[in-house]
Design a protein around this motif. Structure first.
Motif, PDB file in Angstrom:
ATOM      1  N   THR A  93     -41.883  -5.808 -20.408  1.00  0.00           N
ATOM      2  CA  THR A  93     -43.173  -6.046 -21.043  1.00  0.00           C
ATOM      3  C   THR A  93     -42.919  -6.706 -22.405  1.00  0.00           C
ATOM      4  O   THR A  93     -41.818  -7.209 -22.644  1.00  0.00           O
ATOM      5  CB  THR A  93     -44.004  -4.748 -21.148  1.00  0.00           C
ATOM      6  N   THR A  94     -43.929  -6.721 -23.278  1.00  0.00           N
ATOM      7  CA  THR A  94     -43.752  -7.397 -24.559  1.00  0.00           C
ATOM      8  C   THR A  94     -43.938  -6.404 -25.702  1.00  0.00           C
ATOM      9  O   THR A  94     -44.415  -5.283 -25.502  1.00  0.00           O
ATOM     10  CB  THR A  94     -44.780  -8.528 -24.742  1.00  0.00           C
ATOM     11  N   ASP A  95     -43.626  -6.885 -26.894  1.00  0.00           N
ATOM     12  CA  ASP A  95     -43.740  -6.053 -28.096  1.00  0.00           C
ATOM     13  C   ASP A  95     -45.183  -5.855 -28.551  1.00  0.00           C
ATOM     14  O   ASP A  95     -45.448  -5.050 -29.438  1.00  0.00           O
ATOM     15  CB  ASP A  95     -42.983  -6.745 -29.247  1.00  0.00           C
ATOM     16  N   ILE A  96     -46.102  -6.632 -28.005  1.00  0.00           N
ATOM     17  CA  ILE A  96     -47.439  -6.669 -28.613  1.00  0.00           C
ATOM     18  C   ILE A  96     -48.523  -6.182 -27.664  1.00  0.00           C
ATOM     19  O   ILE A  96     -49.679  -6.546 -27.789  1.00  0.00           O
ATOM     20  CB  ILE A  96     -47.782  -8.100 -29.056  1.00  0.00           C
ATOM     21  N   GLU A  97     -48.159  -5.345 -26.706  1.00  0.00           N
ATOM     22  CA  GLU A  97     -49.158  -4.892 -25.730  1.00  0.00           C
ATOM     23  C   GLU A  97     -50.114  -3.860 -26.318  1.00  0.00           C
ATOM     24  O   GLU A  97     -49.836  -3.215 -27.335  1.00  0.00           O
ATOM     25  CB  GLU A  97     -48.448  -4.288 -24.507  1.00  0.00           C
ATOM     26  N   HIS A  98     -51.235  -3.715 -25.654  1.00  0.00           N
ATOM     27  CA  HIS A  98     -52.200  -2.654 -25.968  1.00  0.00           C
ATOM     28  C   HIS A  98     -51.506  -1.305 -25.720  1.00  0.00           C
ATOM     29  O   HIS A  98     -50.660  -1.195 -24.825  1.00  0.00           O
ATOM     30  CB  HIS A  98     -53.409  -2.818 -25.048  1.00  0.00           C
ATOM     31  N   PRO A  99     -51.876  -0.255 -26.513  1.00  0.00           N
ATOM     32  CA  PRO A  99     -51.239   1.044 -26.317  1.00  0.00           C
ATOM     33  C   PRO A  99     -51.266   1.548 -24.873  1.00  0.00           C
ATOM     34  O   PRO A  99     -50.344   2.242 -24.441  1.00  0.00           O
ATOM     35  CB  PRO A  99     -52.043   1.972 -27.219  1.00  0.00           C
ATOM     36  N   SER A 100     -52.311   1.204 -24.112  1.00  0.00           N
ATOM     37  CA  SER A 100     -52.387   1.719 -22.733  1.00  0.00           C
ATOM     38  C   SER A 100     -51.310   1.100 -21.850  1.00  0.00           C
ATOM     39  O   SER A 100     -50.994   1.633 -20.783  1.00  0.00           O
ATOM     40  CB  SER A 100     -53.775   1.469 -22.126  1.00  0.00           C
ATOM     41  N   VAL A 101     -50.733  -0.001 -22.275  1.00  0.00           N
ATOM     42  CA  VAL A 101     -49.572  -0.562 -21.578  1.00  0.00           C
ATOM     43  C   VAL A 101     -48.288  -0.033 -22.218  1.00  0.00           C
ATOM     44  O   VAL A 101     -47.404   0.483 -21.542  1.00  0.00           O
ATOM     45  CB  VAL A 101     -49.591  -2.110 -21.614  1.00  0.00           C
ATOM     46  N   ARG A 102     -48.234  -0.114 -23.552  1.00  0.00           N
ATOM     47  CA  ARG A 102     -46.995   0.256 -24.240  1.00  0.00           C
ATOM     48  C   ARG A 102     -46.619   1.707 -23.966  1.00  0.00           C
ATOM     49  O   ARG A 102     -45.492   2.023 -23.597  1.00  0.00           O
ATOM     50  CB  ARG A 102     -47.145   0.018 -25.748  1.00  0.00           C
ATOM     51  N   GLU A 103     -47.606   2.594 -24.137  1.00  0.00           N
ATOM     52  CA  GLU A 103     -47.329   4.025 -23.943  1.00  0.00           C
ATOM     53  C   GLU A 103     -46.947   4.312 -22.490  1.00  0.00           C
ATOM     54  O   GLU A 103     -46.155   5.202 -22.213  1.00  0.00           O
ATOM     55  CB  GLU A 103     -48.553   4.867 -24.318  1.00  0.00           C
ATOM     56  N   THR A 104     -47.524   3.543 -21.575  1.00  0.00           N
ATOM     57  CA  THR A 104     -47.201   3.733 -20.160  1.00  0.00           C
ATOM     58  C   THR A 104     -45.745   3.352 -19.896  1.00  0.00           C
ATOM     59  O   THR A 104     -45.029   4.049 -19.178  1.00  0.00           O
ATOM     60  CB  THR A 104     -48.166   2.898 -19.291  1.00  0.00           C
ATOM     61  N   PHE A 105     -45.326   2.275 -20.501  1.00  0.00           N
ATOM     62  CA  PHE A 105     -43.914   1.882 -20.360  1.00  0.00           C
ATOM     63  C   PHE A 105     -42.999   2.935 -20.976  1.00  0.00           C
ATOM     64  O   PHE A 105     -41.944   3.251 -20.437  1.00  0.00           O
ATOM     65  CB  PHE A 105     -43.662   0.505 -20.991  1.00  0.00           C
ATOM     66  N   GLU A 106     -43.427   3.476 -22.136  1.00  0.00           N
ATOM     67  CA  GLU A 106     -42.595   4.499 -22.781  1.00  0.00           C
ATOM     68  C   GLU A 106     -42.480   5.738 -21.894  1.00  0.00           C
ATOM     69  O   GLU A 106     -41.420   6.365 -21.794  1.00  0.00           O
ATOM     70  CB  GLU A 106     -43.151   4.839 -24.167  1.00  0.00           C
ATOM     71  N   GLN A 107     -43.589   6.069 -21.246  1.00  0.00           N
ATOM     72  CA  GLN A 107     -43.567   7.220 -20.340  1.00  0.00           C
ATOM     73  C   GLN A 107     -42.609   6.961 -19.170  1.00  0.00           C
ATOM     74  O   GLN A 107     -41.841   7.845 -18.778  1.00  0.00           O
ATOM     75  CB  GLN A 107     -44.978   7.463 -19.821  1.00  0.00           C
ATOM     76  N   LEU A 108     -42.639   5.741 -18.641  1.00  0.00           N
ATOM     77  CA  LEU A 108     -41.734   5.410 -17.534  1.00  0.00           C
ATOM     78  C   LEU A 108     -40.280   5.416 -17.998  1.00  0.00           C
ATOM     79  O   LEU A 108     -39.372   5.765 -17.240  1.00  0.00           O
ATOM     80  CB  LEU A 108     -42.102   4.044 -16.937  1.00  0.00           C
ATOM     81  N   GLU A 109     -40.087   5.036 -19.260  1.00  0.00           N
ATOM     82  CA  GLU A 109     -38.736   5.064 -19.829  1.00  0.00           C
ATOM     83  C   GLU A 109     -38.197   6.498 -19.792  1.00  0.00           C
ATOM     84  O   GLU A 109     -37.058   6.737 -19.416  1.00  0.00           O
ATOM     85  CB  GLU A 109     -38.785   4.556 -21.275  1.00  0.00           C
ATOM     86  N   GLU A 110     -39.076   7.449 -20.152  1.00  0.00           N
ATOM     87  CA  GLU A 110     -38.670   8.860 -20.108  1.00  0.00           C
ATOM     88  C   GLU A 110     -38.350   9.302 -18.690  1.00  0.00           C
ATOM     89  O   GLU A 110     -37.550  10.205 -18.474  1.00  0.00           O
ATOM     90  CB  GLU A 110     -39.779   9.751 -20.675  1.00  0.00           C
ATOM     91  N   LEU A 111     -39.003   8.661 -17.713  1.00  0.00           N
ATOM     92  CA  LEU A 111     -38.770   9.018 -16.310  1.00  0.00           C
ATOM     93  C   LEU A 111     -37.557   8.299 -15.738  1.00  0.00           C
ATOM     94  O   LEU A 111     -37.305   8.334 -14.539  1.00  0.00           O
ATOM     95  CB  LEU A 111     -40.001   8.681 -15.471  1.00  0.00           C
TER      96      LEU A 111
END
Lengths: 378, 400
Positions: A93-111
Motif C-alpha cells: 500500500t502507500t504512505d498516504i492512505e486513509h486510516p481505514s486502509v492504513r490501520e487494516t494493513f497494520e492489523q494484517l501485519e500483526e497477523l
C-alpha cells in the motif's frame, strides 16, 4: 453558511432523503422474506443495484452493499488477504492512505503479513516504478487510494492497473471514496473498489464494494448469506435506494458543473496565494477539482478554523477522521512538508452546490482573518 | 444537434400493397404511445415515411424511446427546408457542422423523389458537395467509406436533410398482425416467445397461472416484472391475466394418475387460455415451447396437449437452441428476472417421472371421470387482469 468541508461529509440531497423516508416507511419488508412485502423490498434493492451498475458501467452482480468506506476498505483488504494467504503473504500500500486502509494493513501485519508502504513525492504521489520494484513472488494485493482525502492528489491508478495486468496473482484494490463524481475512474482496471455514499450526498452508513466478476474474497461478516455471502446482515434497502439516487444525481451534476467547480478551486488558490504566509500543498497538476490544502505560516490550524467558523464558514484542519486526534497530517509529513508548516494545514473541500461567490467571500474572509490574527500575535 | 424532426423509414411494411395504410396506422399508434408524455412532438404518417416533428421537445430522449419500436427499419434526425437551392445548401452546412470534427470524411447521398425537380441526383450531389468543401477547410470526400453521410431527399412537399442513420428494431408494428394470448410462466422461454411474437406484429396479452399457496405472491410479482419488460416494446403498456389455478390443480392431482398429471394440467391450461382468448377476441395462442426441452415439449406431448383446441398455437422458439433463447432473454432484460428461484405453475405438482410420450386415448380416459368445465368457467371468471402502464411505474421511478 458556507460549507466547504465536503470531503468530510456532504449534505444529503433532499430528493435522496425523500426516497429514504418513502422506502423505509412504505417498503419496510425484509428482501429475504418470501411474501409480497419482502418481494417489493427485494425488487427495490435489485433496481438500485441495476441502476448503480449502469451508472458505473459494471455488472449488477459486481456490487456488494456495505455500511460505507471503512467497511468496504476492510472487506476488500482483509477479505482478499485472508482468501489468498496461501499464495503469498506480501501486500503493498502507500504512505498516504486513509486510516481505514492504513490501520487494516497494520492489523494484517500483526497477523503475519509482510507489508510494503510505498513513499510519495513532494506532490503526494507514488512512483509506479517503486511499485514494480516492490512486487515479489509473494505479493497478493495492492491497495492504492484514487484521490487523497487530505491534499487531493490523484494517484496514477491507470498506470498501476496496466502494470498489474502483468501480475495476474496480484489483486488491485482502489479506495475511490474521494473520487466519486469528481474524478472519473475506469473500473475495468481494478479488481476491488470502495465507495461511500455520504461523500456524494447520500446517507451515512451506506456504501459499496465493487468486486470484479470472477474474483472471490473472504467475508468479514458471516450469517444469513446476503450480498452473495460476502456481507451478511439484512440489507439497508432504503439506504441503498437512496445511494442509487445520490449517485445518479451526483454524476449528472458532474457532467453539468465540473467546469464550475474547477473555476471555484482556481479562484480560491489565486486569491489566497496573494498572502505571503501561504503554502499551497495541493499540487497544481494531477489533483482533484474539489480539494485545496494550504498552510498559513505561524497560525495554528485549529485557531484558524474557529476564526472562520465565526464568519459561518466551515472548513477542516486535516481529514475529519484524524483531526480529532490532534495528530499532524501524515500525508503532508510523507510529502516532506516540515512539521511546523504541516501543523497549520487547512483543507477546503467543495461540491457542486458551491458557488464562485462563496469562493470570493471565503478568500476575503481568509485574508481578513490572517491580518486580524497577525495583529493579535504581534 | 440542430434537427427539428426525426425521419422514420419503414421496414418490411413498405412491401405491403393494399394493407399499407393499416400498417402505417398501427406504427403511428405505437410511436404516439411511446412518446405520449412529450407535450409538443407530433407524429406525421405518410405512405413512404413517417416524421416526428419535435416542436421543441428533447430529440435525444425521443430517439431513445423509438429505438425499440417494431416496424422501423431505420431513422434519422433531420431538418426540413424549402426546395430553394440556397436555403437547402445553408441548412445542409449548418447540420453538417454539428456533427463534423476535424479529419472526418464525407459524402453526399442525394435522392430525388420529386422527379420534376430541375437537378438530377448527380447534379444535387455535386452542388451540395461543392458547398461543403468550399466552406469547411481540409474537408475530404470519401464515397466508399465516409464518416458522415449527408442525405438529401428532395420530395414533392419539401427537402429533408439528415446526417445520421440509426438502425431501428425491425419487425412489424405491434397490432398489425392481429392479437394473440401469450402463456407466460415466469421461466426463461415464454417472455422471449412473447417478445418475438410482438416483433412479428402481434398485439399480445399474457396469461399466467397462479396457484396460491403453492406458488407465492413473489412468483406472481416476478411475472408482473416480466410483463413490464415486454411492455417496453409497446410504449409501456401491457395486459396480464392472472388465472386462479389452485382448485383445478388439486382436482387433477386427485383424479389423474401421477405420471399423467402434467399432461392433463397442460391440457387444462390450454383450455382456459383458449376461453380467455375468445373472451378477449384474439385469434391465436403463443407459447414458449421448444422441441424436446422438457417432458411436456416432446412431439408426443404436444400432440396430446394440442388436441384440446383447434386454435392456432404459435411457438416462436420451437426450433431454437436453449443457448440462443438465453441470449435473446439477456438482450431483452428478462433473463435475470426469470432465473429468480420462486416456485411457479410449472414447478409445483411436478410428478417424479412425467410421461414423455403420453397417449391421447389414455389421458382422455383419465379425464373422463370428472367434469372440468365448471372449474374452467370459475378460473376464467376469477381471472385478475393487470393493466401495466407507464403511469403505474412512475411512483417507483421517483425513488431513483
Amino acid at each position: 453558511m458556507i460549507y466547504f468541508d465536503n470531503s468530510a461529509t456532504t449534505k444529503p440531497y433532499k430528493e435522496v432523503v425523500d426516497s429514504f423516508v418513502k422506502v423505509t416507511t412504505d417498503f419496510f419488508g425484509n428482501p429475504s422474506s418470501l411474501h409480497r412485502i419482502g418481494g417489493e423490498a427485494d425488487k427495490l434493492l435489485m433496481k438500485a443495484r441495476k441502476q448503480i451498475a449502469d451508472l458505473l458501467n459494471i455488472k449488477a452482480n459486481e456490487i456488494i452493499f456495505t455500511s460505507g468506506g471503512t467497511e468496504s476498505n476492510n472487506l476488500a483488504i482483509k477479505g482478499a488477504a485472508l482468501m489468498y494467504k496461501n499464495r503469498g503473504k506480501h501486500i503493498i500500500t502507500t504512505d498516504i492512505e486513509h486510516p481505514s486502509v492504513r490501520e487494516t494493513f497494520e492489523q494484517l501485519e500483526e497477523l503475519g503479513f509482510e507489508v510494503t508502504y510505498l513513499p510519495v513525492d513532494e506532490e503526494g504521489r507514488i512512483n509506479v516504478a517503486d511499485m514494480e520494484k516492490a512486487i515479489s513472488r509473494n505479493t497478493i494485493l495492492v491497495s492504492v487510494m484514487h484521490v487523497n482525502n487530505e491534499v487531493g492528489t490523484i494517484q496514477p491508478i491507470e498506470e498501476i492497473g496496466r502494470l498489474l495486468k502483468n501480475y495476474p496473482k496480484v489483486l488491485f484494490h482502489v479506495d475511490h471514496v474521494q473520487g466519486v463524481g469528481k474524478v472519473p475512474l475506469d473500473l475495468n482496471l481494478v479488481d476491488l473498489c470502495s465507495f461511500s455514499a455520504h461523500k456524494f450526498h447520500g446517507l451515512k452508513g451506506t456504501g459499496l464494494l465493487y468486486i470484479h466478476e470472477g474474483i472471490q474474497i473472504s467475508p468479514l461478516l458471516t450469517g444469513g448469506g446476503q450480498e452473495r455471502k460476502y456481507r451478511s446482515g439484512t440489507e439497508n434497502v432504503a439506504g441503498f435506494v437512496a445511494l442509487a439516487k445520490a449517485l445518479r444525481m451526483t454524476l449528472e451534476n458532474e457532467k453539468k458543473f465540473l467546469g464550475n467547480i474547477v473555476k471555484i478551486k482556481e479562484t480560491i488558490i489565486q486569491g489566497i496565494n496573494e498572502l505571503e504566509e501561504i503554502t499551497i500543498h495541493t499540487p497544481a497538476r494531477g489533483s482533484a477539482p474539489h480539494i485545496v490544502n494550504f498552510s498559513i505560516k505561524g497560525f495554528k490550524a485549529e485557531v484558524f478554523l474557529h476564526a472562520l467558523e465565526e464568519k459561518d464558514i466551515y472548513v477542516s484542519t486535516t481529514s475529519a477522521c484524524s483531526s480529532k486526534k490532534h495528530t499532524t497530517s501524515s500525508t503532508l509529513l510523507s510529502m516532506g512538508v516540515p512539521e511546523e508548516i504541516a501543523k497549520s494545514a487547512i483543507r477546503i473541500s467543495l461540491t457542486y452546490e458551491n458557488t464562485i461567490e462563496e469562493a470570493i467571500f471565503v478568500v476575503k474572509a481568509i485574508k481578513e482573518t490572517v491580518n486580524k490574527l497577525k495583529e493579535v500575535m504581534n | 444537434m440542430n434537427y427539428d424532426r426525426i425521419l422514420i423509414r419503414y421496414g418490411e411494411i413498405s412491401t405491403k400493397g393494399r394493407n399499407r395504410n393499416h400498417f402505417v396506422d398501427k406504427m403511428k399508434k405505437s410511436i404516439q404511445r411511446a412518446i405520449s408524455d412529450f407535450p409538443n412532438a407530433k407524429v406525421q404518417g405518410q405512405r413512404e415515411r413517417m416524421y416526428i416533428v419535435l416542436n421543441g421537445d428533447n430529440g435525444e430522449e425521443i430517439i431513445e424511446r423509438i429505438k425499440g419500436i417494431f416496424g422501423i427499419s431505420s431513422f434519422s434526425p433531420a431538418v426540413k427546408t424549402s426546395k430553394d437551392m440556397e436555403e437547402m445548401k445553408e441548412a445542409a452546412l449548418q447540420l453538417f457542422r454539428d456533427v463534423y470534427e476535424e479529419g472526418k470524411t464525407f459524402k453526399i447521398s442525394a435522392r430525388r423523389a420529386d422527379k420534376t425537380y430541375a437537378l438530377d441526383t448527380n447534379e444535387l450531389n455535386r452542388e451540395f458537395g461543392a458547398h461543403l468543401l468550399k466552406n469547411i477547410p481540409n474537408l475530404k470526400v470519401d464515397v466508399k467509406n465516409p464518416d458522415i453521410d449527408l442525405r438529401v431527399e428532395v420530395r414533392e412537399e419539401a427537402t429533408y436533410l439528415s446526417c445520421e442513420n440509426i438502425p431501428g428494431a425491425g419487425g412489424l408494428p405491434i397490432g398489425s398482425s392481429g392479437k394473440a394470448m401469450l402463456m407466460l410462466s415466469g421461466g426463461i422461454d415464454s417472455p422471449v416467445a412473447g417478445f418475438l411474437a410482438m416483433k412479428r406484429g402481434l398485439e399480445i396479452e399474457a396469461v399466467h397461472f397462479f396457484s396460491p399457496p403453492f406458488t407465492s405472491e413473489r412468483s406472481k410479482q416476478k411475472v408482473v416484472e416480466l410483463a413490464e419488460k415486454l411492455a417496453k416494446a409497446n410504449g409501456g403498456y401491457f395486459t396480464l391475466h392472472v388465472v386462479p389455478f389452485t382448485a383445478t390443480q388439486q382436482l387433477i392431482h386427485k383424479q389423474v394418475p401421477e405420471n399423467y398429471t402434467m399432461t392433463t394440467t397442460r391440457r387444462l391450461m390450454l383450455r382456459i387460455t383458449d376461453a380467455l382468448r375468445e373472451r378477449h377476441e384474439a385469434l391465436a395462442i403463443v407459447t414458449g415451447e421448444s422441441l424436446g426441452q422438457v417432458a411436456s415439449q416432446t412431439l408426443e406431448s404436444m400432440f396430446t396437449i394440442n388436441d384440446v383446441t383447434a386454435t392456432p398455437i404459435l411457438r416462436p422458439l420451437i426450433m431454437m437452441d436453449k443457448t440462443d433463447i438465453i441470449k435473446i432473454a439477456q438482450d431483452i432484460d428478462t433473463h435475470d428476472i426469470s432465473i429468480q428461484p420462486f416456485e411457479d405453475c410449472c414447478t409445483v405438482f411436478v410428478p417424479a417421472s412425467p410421461k414423455t410420450k403420453p397417449k391421447k386415448e389414455k389421458v382422455e380416459f383419465y379425464e373422463s371421470f370428472v367434469d372440468f368445465e365448471p372449474l374452467i368457467k370459475d378460473a376464467v371468471e376469477g381471472t385478475e387482469t393487470i393493466h401495466i402502464s407507464p403511469k403505474v411505474k412512475e411512483e417507483i421511478e421517483d425513488l431513483f
